[in-house]
Design a protein around this motif. Sequence first.
Motif, PDB file in Angstrom:
ATOM      1  N   ILE A   1       0.818  -1.206   0.000  1.00 17.37           N
ATOM      2  CA  ILE A   1       0.000   0.000   0.000  1.00 17.37           C
ATOM      3  C   ILE A   1       0.857   1.263   0.000  1.00 17.37           C
ATOM      4  CG2 ILE A   1      -0.208   0.338   2.519  1.00 17.37           C
ATOM      5  CD1 ILE A   1      -3.210   0.784   2.084  1.00 17.37           C
ATOM      6  N   ASP A   2       2.115   1.138   0.469  1.00 17.32           N
ATOM      7  CA  ASP A   2       2.989   2.306   0.600  1.00 17.32           C
ATOM      8  C   ASP A   2       3.207   3.030  -0.725  1.00 17.32           C
ATOM      9  OD1 ASP A   2       3.144   1.402   3.166  1.00 17.32           O
ATOM     10  OD2 ASP A   2       5.327   1.249   3.235  1.00 17.32           O
ATOM     11  N   ALA A   3       3.283   2.271  -1.817  1.00 14.95           N
ATOM     12  CA  ALA A   3       3.541   2.890  -3.124  1.00 14.95           C
ATOM     13  C   ALA A   3       2.411   3.842  -3.504  1.00 14.95           C
ATOM     14  CB  ALA A   3       3.703   1.810  -4.192  1.00 14.95           C
ATOM     15  N   PHE A   4       1.172   3.456  -3.217  1.00 20.14           N
ATOM     16  CA  PHE A   4       0.034   4.322  -3.535  1.00 20.14           C
ATOM     17  C   PHE A   4      -0.015   5.525  -2.588  1.00 20.14           C
ATOM     18  CE2 PHE A   4      -1.287   0.057  -4.975  1.00 20.14           C
ATOM     19  CZ  PHE A   4      -1.479   0.342  -6.320  1.00 20.14           C
ATOM     20  N   LEU A   5       0.364   5.299  -1.338  1.00 22.12           N
ATOM     21  CA  LEU A   5       0.394   6.405  -0.388  1.00 22.12           C
ATOM     22  C   LEU A   5       1.437   7.438  -0.813  1.00 22.12           C
ATOM     23  CD1 LEU A   5       0.061   4.491   3.009  1.00 22.12           C
ATOM     24  CD2 LEU A   5      -1.740   5.536   1.613  1.00 22.12           C
ATOM     25  N   GLU A   6       2.556   6.963  -1.329  1.00 22.60           N
ATOM     26  CA  GLU A   6       3.592   7.883  -1.801  1.00 22.60           C
ATOM     27  C   GLU A   6       3.095   8.685  -2.998  1.00 22.60           C
ATOM     28  OE1 GLU A   6       8.014   8.731  -1.841  1.00 22.60           O
ATOM     29  OE2 GLU A   6       7.512   6.654  -1.409  1.00 22.60           O
ATOM     30  N   ILE A   7       2.366   8.016  -3.922  1.00 22.62           N
ATOM     31  CA  ILE A   7       1.797   8.715  -5.080  1.00 22.62           C
ATOM     32  C   ILE A   7       0.841   9.807  -4.611  1.00 22.62           C
ATOM     33  CG2 ILE A   7       0.194   8.468  -7.033  1.00 22.62           C
ATOM     34  CD1 ILE A   7       1.432   5.662  -7.478  1.00 22.62           C
ATOM     35  N   GLY A   8      -0.033   9.461  -3.652  1.00 21.33           N
ATOM     36  CA  GLY A   8      -1.001  10.426  -3.161  1.00 21.33           C
ATOM     37  C   GLY A   8      -0.338  11.637  -2.544  1.00 21.33           C
ATOM     38  N   ARG A   9       0.718  11.424  -1.744  1.00 16.97           N
ATOM     39  CA  ARG A   9       1.411  12.546  -1.124  1.00 16.97           C
ATOM     40  C   ARG A   9       2.121  13.386  -2.174  1.00 16.97           C
ATOM     41  NH1 ARG A   9       3.384  14.072   4.001  1.00 16.97           N
ATOM     42  NH2 ARG A   9       2.679  12.154   5.003  1.00 16.97           N
ATOM     43  N   GLN A  10       2.799  12.742  -3.134  1.00 13.48           N
ATOM     44  CA  GLN A  10       3.532  13.480  -4.167  1.00 13.48           C
ATOM     45  C   GLN A  10       2.603  14.323  -5.032  1.00 13.48           C
ATOM     46  OE1 GLN A  10       5.777  10.477  -6.255  1.00 13.48           O
ATOM     47  NE2 GLN A  10       7.420  10.425  -4.729  1.00 13.48           N
ATOM     48  N   GLN A  11       1.366  13.846  -5.232  1.00 12.97           N
ATOM     49  CA  GLN A  11       0.408  14.599  -6.038  1.00 12.97           C
ATOM     50  C   GLN A  11      -0.238  15.743  -5.260  1.00 12.97           C
ATOM     51  OE1 GLN A  11      -2.415  11.803  -7.662  1.00 12.97           O
ATOM     52  NE2 GLN A  11      -1.010  11.080  -9.235  1.00 12.97           N
ATOM     53  N   GLY A  12       0.053  15.824  -3.962  1.00 17.07           N
ATOM     54  CA  GLY A  12      -0.543  16.879  -3.150  1.00 17.07           C
ATOM     55  C   GLY A  12      -1.919  16.537  -2.634  1.00 17.07           C
ATOM     56  N   GLY A  13      -2.248  15.235  -2.588  1.00 16.94           N
ATOM     57  CA  GLY A  13      -3.562  14.826  -2.116  1.00 16.94           C
ATOM     58  C   GLY A  13      -3.695  14.930  -0.616  1.00 16.94           C
TER      59      GLY A  13
END
Length: 365
Positions: A4-16
């Motif tokens: 799940i960490d990979a998706f969490l990183e995407i969300g943070r990088q996108q500013g979500g």
Amino acid sequence: MARIDAFLEIGRQQGGSDIHFTVGLPPLVRLDGELVPVKFRNLDADEVQSFVREILTEHHEQELERRGATDFAYAAGSAGRFRVNVLRQRRGVAAICRVIPEEVPRLNDLGLPRVVHQFTTLTSGLVLVTGPTGTGKSTTLAAMIREIAETRSVNIVTLEDPVEFLHRSSRSLIIQRELGTQVASFREGLRSALRQDPDVILVGELREPEAISLALEAAETGHLVLGTLHTRGAAQTIDRIVDAHSADHQSQVRHSLADNLKAVVSQELIRAADGRGRRAALEVLVLTTAVQQMVREGKTFQIPGAITTGKRLGMQLMDQAMLQLVRAGEIDPDEAFLRAEDKWGFAPFLTRPELLAMTHGDRAA
């Protein structure tokens, strides 16, 4: 590393602000208030269950089985910290992961009114930060705790569900306790905190009548208590606290509130004018002698009028706060209009003319 960490990183990088995992859809990221899918396949029930199981502790897995939902904080390596809610729904397990900023923000960073800084200098009393879920209450409280910790030499005890921001003791000693893992309930945590030589107590949420009574008792005995409720507006907050108690105790609660409540800060997050991010709009009530009397007599319907005339003390209604932000070009006037109680002042700033029809209905009423 959990998958799940990979998706969490995407969300943070996108500013979500939040990342959602649910059966039948790809992971979703909340960007500027709207849910946007990640470029990934639809998740099936086994996949979501597997993602979640990798990050659940035994305690939270048992709570999920018992209650159907559980909350906890999760550190996802380089992706940072998240507040996670896992729940069971018709199609299986779902999870919502809220991004916790890497640094505890300062009050100045949040652009909050100057009067909020003044509340951190109080040595006793109750200060409430209220608003619906997801309006930044925890962030405001964390910033207030940081300011107290950096400017005063005191003992701060926090009771949180879960612990989100990690504070560092500097001038002050900070003890952070998490509901469910380190303390059984806010009620028990408050009882215990009063024996820990506290100067400041933060209560993540005042849910139960006994916890509210203990918070008022702590405020009355010389402690500064910061707490939250899921209420909109200062008057509704006071009514909610009183109504949480039985009829034969409500008069006593009103008097205790009048004597010990110092301020109510009610928050909303409104989409920024440029569509990128959201801005906080705050209603602020300061307990003056006149407002104290209104609380004692149960005349909370008069509080909005007192706020309107209390501008020199830093008070402001939510409509006043939003209108000021609209005039400054900081928030979306259409969204502010839709949230406002009195819509007339926002009409000249609308970008969607069809919304004007709503003001005619207000005038007819």
